[in-house]
Design a protein around this motif. Structure first.
Motif, PDB file in Angstrom:
ATOM      1  N   ALA A 253     -15.129  12.526  10.928  1.00 52.23           N
ATOM      2  CA  ALA A 253     -15.687  11.707   9.850  1.00 52.23           C
ATOM      3  C   ALA A 253     -16.816  12.448   9.146  1.00 52.23           C
ATOM      4  CB  ALA A 253     -16.179  10.374  10.403  1.00 52.23           C
ATOM      5  N   ALA A 254     -17.627  13.185   9.917  1.00 53.33           N
ATOM      6  CA  ALA A 254     -18.723  13.944   9.314  1.00 53.33           C
ATOM      7  C   ALA A 254     -18.195  14.978   8.343  1.00 53.33           C
ATOM      8  CB  ALA A 254     -19.559  14.605  10.410  1.00 53.33           C
ATOM      9  N   LYS A 255     -17.087  15.609   8.682  1.00 53.48           N
ATOM     10  CA  LYS A 255     -16.490  16.589   7.768  1.00 53.48           C
ATOM     11  C   LYS A 255     -15.959  15.927   6.516  1.00 53.48           C
ATOM     12  CE  LYS A 255     -15.023  19.698  11.511  1.00 53.48           C
ATOM     13  NZ  LYS A 255     -13.846  20.299  12.197  1.00 53.48           N
ATOM     14  N   ILE A 256     -15.309  14.792   6.685  1.00 57.61           N
ATOM     15  CA  ILE A 256     -14.727  14.096   5.535  1.00 57.61           C
ATOM     16  C   ILE A 256     -15.799  13.563   4.601  1.00 57.61           C
ATOM     17  CG2 ILE A 256     -13.471  11.990   4.894  1.00 57.61           C
ATOM     18  CD1 ILE A 256     -11.735  12.473   7.387  1.00 57.61           C
ATOM     19  N   ALA A 268     -20.626   4.129   9.356  1.00 56.69           N
ATOM     20  CA  ALA A 268     -19.792   5.220   9.866  1.00 56.69           C
ATOM     21  C   ALA A 268     -19.391   4.988  11.315  1.00 56.69           C
ATOM     22  CB  ALA A 268     -20.532   6.550   9.725  1.00 56.69           C
ATOM     23  N   ALA A 269     -20.240   4.300  12.082  1.00 55.10           N
ATOM     24  CA  ALA A 269     -19.925   4.043  13.484  1.00 55.10           C
ATOM     25  C   ALA A 269     -18.700   3.147  13.631  1.00 55.10           C
ATOM     26  CB  ALA A 269     -21.125   3.406  14.177  1.00 55.10           C
ATOM     27  N   ALA A 270     -18.430   2.339  12.609  1.00 56.26           N
ATOM     28  CA  ALA A 270     -17.289   1.424  12.679  1.00 56.26           C
ATOM     29  C   ALA A 270     -15.961   2.135  12.487  1.00 56.26           C
ATOM     30  CB  ALA A 270     -17.434   0.321  11.630  1.00 56.26           C
ATOM     31  N   LEU A 271     -15.996   3.419  12.129  1.00 57.23           N
ATOM     32  CA  LEU A 271     -14.755   4.156  11.922  1.00 57.23           C
ATOM     33  C   LEU A 271     -13.988   4.350  13.226  1.00 57.23           C
ATOM     34  CD1 LEU A 271     -15.988   6.868   9.397  1.00 57.23           C
ATOM     35  CD2 LEU A 271     -14.696   4.777   8.899  1.00 57.23           C
ATOM     36  N   GLY A 272     -14.670   4.115  14.348  1.00 58.07           N
ATOM     37  CA  GLY A 272     -13.990   4.225  15.624  1.00 58.07           C
ATOM     38  C   GLY A 272     -12.871   3.230  15.806  1.00 58.07           C
ATOM     39  N   ASP A 273     -12.833   2.179  14.983  1.00 58.07           N
ATOM     40  CA  ASP A 273     -11.769   1.187  15.125  1.00 58.07           C
ATOM     41  C   ASP A 273     -10.522   1.532  14.320  1.00 58.07           C
ATOM     42  OD1 ASP A 273     -12.331   0.613  12.480  1.00 58.07           O
ATOM     43  OD2 ASP A 273     -13.170  -1.380  12.861  1.00 58.07           O
ATOM     44  N   LEU A 274     -10.494   2.744  13.740  1.00 57.83           N
ATOM     45  CA  LEU A 274      -9.334   3.155  12.963  1.00 57.83           C
ATOM     46  C   LEU A 274      -8.161   3.571  13.845  1.00 57.83           C
ATOM     47  CD1 LEU A 274     -10.964   5.181  10.033  1.00 57.83           C
ATOM     48  CD2 LEU A 274     -10.018   2.867   9.996  1.00 57.83           C
ATOM     49  N   GLY A 275      -8.384   3.620  15.154  1.00 58.83           N
ATOM     50  CA  GLY A 275      -7.286   3.953  16.041  1.00 58.83           C
ATOM     51  C   GLY A 275      -7.048   5.442  16.127  1.00 58.83           C
ATOM     52  N   VAL A 276      -5.794   5.823  16.297  1.00 55.85           N
ATOM     53  CA  VAL A 276      -5.397   7.221  16.457  1.00 55.85           C
ATOM     54  C   VAL A 276      -4.568   7.626  15.252  1.00 55.85           C
ATOM     55  CG1 VAL A 276      -4.131   8.845  17.910  1.00 55.85           C
ATOM     56  CG2 VAL A 276      -5.418   6.968  18.944  1.00 55.85           C
ATOM     57  N   ASN A 277      -4.939   8.720  14.607  1.00 55.11           N
ATOM     58  CA  ASN A 277      -4.295   9.138  13.365  1.00 55.11           C
ATOM     59  C   ASN A 277      -4.185  10.652  13.301  1.00 55.11           C
ATOM     60  OD1 ASN A 277      -4.547   6.418  11.667  1.00 55.11           O
ATOM     61  ND2 ASN A 277      -6.509   6.786  12.656  1.00 55.11           N
ATOM     62  N   VAL A 286     -10.475   6.792   5.958  1.00 56.30           N
ATOM     63  CA  VAL A 286     -11.926   6.879   5.774  1.00 56.30           C
ATOM     64  C   VAL A 286     -12.280   6.754   4.302  1.00 56.30           C
ATOM     65  CG1 VAL A 286     -13.945   8.362   5.995  1.00 56.30           C
ATOM     66  CG2 VAL A 286     -12.314   8.197   7.887  1.00 56.30           C
ATOM     67  N   THR A 287     -11.602   7.515   3.448  1.00 55.41           N
ATOM     68  CA  THR A 287     -11.913   7.437   2.013  1.00 55.41           C
ATOM     69  C   THR A 287     -11.522   6.081   1.443  1.00 55.41           C
ATOM     70  OG1 THR A 287      -9.808   8.589   1.552  1.00 55.41           O
ATOM     71  CG2 THR A 287     -11.829   9.917   1.597  1.00 55.41           C
ATOM     72  N   SER A 288     -10.546   5.418   2.066  1.00 57.13           N
ATOM     73  CA  SER A 288     -10.210   4.064   1.650  1.00 57.13           C
ATOM     74  C   SER A 288     -11.417   3.145   1.819  1.00 57.13           C
ATOM     75  CB  SER A 288      -9.037   3.541   2.470  1.00 57.13           C
ATOM     76  OG  SER A 288      -8.908   2.140   2.344  1.00 57.13           O
ATOM     77  N   ARG A 289     -12.080   3.239   2.959  1.00 53.23           N
ATOM     78  CA  ARG A 289     -13.244   2.374   3.194  1.00 53.23           C
ATOM     79  C   ARG A 289     -14.370   2.682   2.226  1.00 53.23           C
ATOM     80  NH1 ARG A 289     -13.877   0.839   9.616  1.00 53.23           N
ATOM     81  NH2 ARG A 289     -11.761   0.021   9.847  1.00 53.23           N
ATOM     82  N   VAL A 290     -14.528   3.965   1.895  1.00 55.14           N
ATOM     83  CA  VAL A 290     -15.565   4.333   0.931  1.00 55.14           C
ATOM     84  C   VAL A 290     -15.229   3.749  -0.440  1.00 55.14           C
ATOM     85  CG1 VAL A 290     -16.695   6.233  -0.276  1.00 55.14           C
ATOM     86  CG2 VAL A 290     -16.191   6.422   2.176  1.00 55.14           C
ATOM     87  N   GLY A 291     -13.997   3.975  -0.892  1.00 59.49           N
ATOM     88  CA  GLY A 291     -13.593   3.475  -2.201  1.00 59.49           C
ATOM     89  C   GLY A 291     -13.652   1.967  -2.291  1.00 59.49           C
ATOM     90  N   CYS A 292     -13.158   1.290  -1.267  1.00 61.17           N
ATOM     91  CA  CYS A 292     -13.180  -0.176  -1.276  1.00 61.17           C
ATOM     92  C   CYS A 292     -14.620  -0.696  -1.308  1.00 61.17           C
ATOM     93  CB  CYS A 292     -12.463  -0.713  -0.042  1.00 61.17           C
ATOM     94  SG  CYS A 292     -10.679  -0.388  -0.018  1.00 61.17           S
ATOM     95  N   GLY A 293     -15.493  -0.008  -0.566  1.00 59.98           N
ATOM     96  CA  GLY A 293     -16.892  -0.414  -0.556  1.00 59.98           C
ATOM     97  C   GLY A 293     -17.546  -0.296  -1.916  1.00 59.98           C
ATOM     98  N   TRP A 294     -17.265   0.797  -2.613  1.00 58.77           N
ATOM     99  CA  TRP A 294     -17.861   0.987  -3.942  1.00 58.77           C
ATOM    100  C   TRP A 294     -17.296   0.004  -4.967  1.00 58.77           C
ATOM    101  CZ3 TRP A 294     -22.339   2.577  -4.736  1.00 58.77           C
ATOM    102  CH2 TRP A 294     -22.892   3.678  -4.072  1.00 58.77           C
TER     103      TRP A 294
END
Length: 362
Positions: A253-256, A268-277, A286-294
């Protein structure tokens, strides 16, 4: 064979399949953590050939090309024993340094149990390479193989769905009885060069093998003769290695998110619930959450008459055209174009119609 045809092949194998993107948690995540923490096997003497990357659909369930390459480094360095071998089809291969590493690898009882519950089919024939793997540790999944312009996808489903699928395939053609490594099933003809074989339920699941590309019946029969069911350790060695598991979320996530402006309240800590990808899916989620948030912030600001906040949201979404992660993903799939198209509507002052579905907003 085009990449679009591969999409069609996998999709047509199950037109009613639910979304393959699964947010695993609990025991499933723990299982995958154990798989990914297993010591790396010795690489094959000859690395797999570099393949061009196929375009990926938005938030598809297919693994990345790099993950598929990791599969090839192990699966096809192993000589898989045939069903008529004295040791039987379930025995581990006993030749070469790679098979020695495979048998020496220690898997937990949980990992082995999940593998035992999967069909564990591979092609013991030169030239076939795994290109797609997903859905392991579940009752549904796919392993797809390519040999030049020819494809063979192995899709497995819960045994309880067998009757419904079989009735559906009866509309395709009359069934012809066949066996795959002693496993009985029915062959259906979509055309003179397009076939599917539905194997009868076994161990809680059934498998459908579906061709793509031009294969004669004789050629398909020769491939079927070399499809073998292998032991759990050999099958586990074929799983993709480059997957973002919960233990790697913070690092990836830090890289993204480097250079990406974050919306108010982004956790960012909540990204742990994204499962395995795989890496592509993780980047998209990750970028989906950023875009949706904005977008949510822009809508809030517009309703409140907060021009300064609305401008910050617009500036952030406009900057997405410079986000490194989206440019890295753009050669592999269509997610960046979807993201940019949605962001540009906000930049133009328009409420983006259907943005929740487009970006997967919760």
């Amino acid at each position: 064979m085009t990449d679009e045809h591969l999409d069609r092949m996998v999709r047509d194998a199950d037109p009613h399949r639910p979304d393959v993107i699964t947010h695993l948690d609990g025991a499933a995540q723990h299982l995958l953590e154990e798989i990914m923490s297993t010591p790396t096997l010795e690489p094959a003497a000859e690395p797999p050939a570099v393949r061009s990357r196929r375009r990926r659909t938005v938030l598809s369930g297919l693994v990345s090309a790099s993950a598929a390459a990791a599969v090839l480094a192990v699966v096809f360095a192993v000589s898989i024993m045939n069903a008529d071998s004295p040791a039987g089809p379930e025995a581990s291969p006993q030749v070469g340094p790679t098979s020695e590493a495979t048998t020496a690898t220690s898997y937990s009882a949980m990992v082995l149990k999940a593998a035992e519950e999967s069909p564990r089919l591979l092609i013991d024939q030169p030239g076939w390479k795994a290109t797609t793997v997903y859905g392991f540790a579940e009752k549904e999944g796919t392993i797809a193989f390519r040999n030049g312009e020819v494809q063979l996808a192995m899709n497995w489903y819960p045994a309880g769905q067998y009757d419904g699928y079989h009735r559906d395939r009866l509309h395709v053609s009359e069934p012809e009885p066949v066996k795959v490594d002693g496993w009985p099933g029915d062959l259906f003809r979509y055309s003179a060069s397009d076939f599917a074989v539905m194997l009868k339920p076994r161990d809680g699941s059934f498998v459908e093998l579906r061709t793509g590309g031009a294969l004669t019946r004789n050629e398909f029969d020769r491939v079927l003769a070399d499809v073998v069911r292998v032991d759990a350790r050999t099958w586990l060695a074929a799983l993709p290695a480059e997957i973002v598991t919960p233990g790697r979320v913070d690092e990836q996530a830090a890289k993204i998110l480097a250079g990406v402006p974050l919306p108010p309240g982004f956790d960012a800590a909540a990204l742990g619930d994204l499962g395995v990808n795989d890496a592509y899916q993780f980047g998209a989620k990750v970028t989906s959450r950023v875009g949706c948030g904005w977008i949510a912030e822009w809508l809030r600001a517009k309703q409140a008459g907060d021009d300064a906040a609305a401008k910050r949201a617009v500036d952030a979404l406009r900057s997405s055209h410079t986000w490194k992660v989206l440019h890295q993903m753009n050669d592999e799939g269509d997610w960046p174009e979807v993201f940019w198209e949605t962001a540009d509507e906000v930049v133009a002052g328009k409420r983006p119609a259907g943005y929740r579905e487009a970006l997967g907003c919760e």
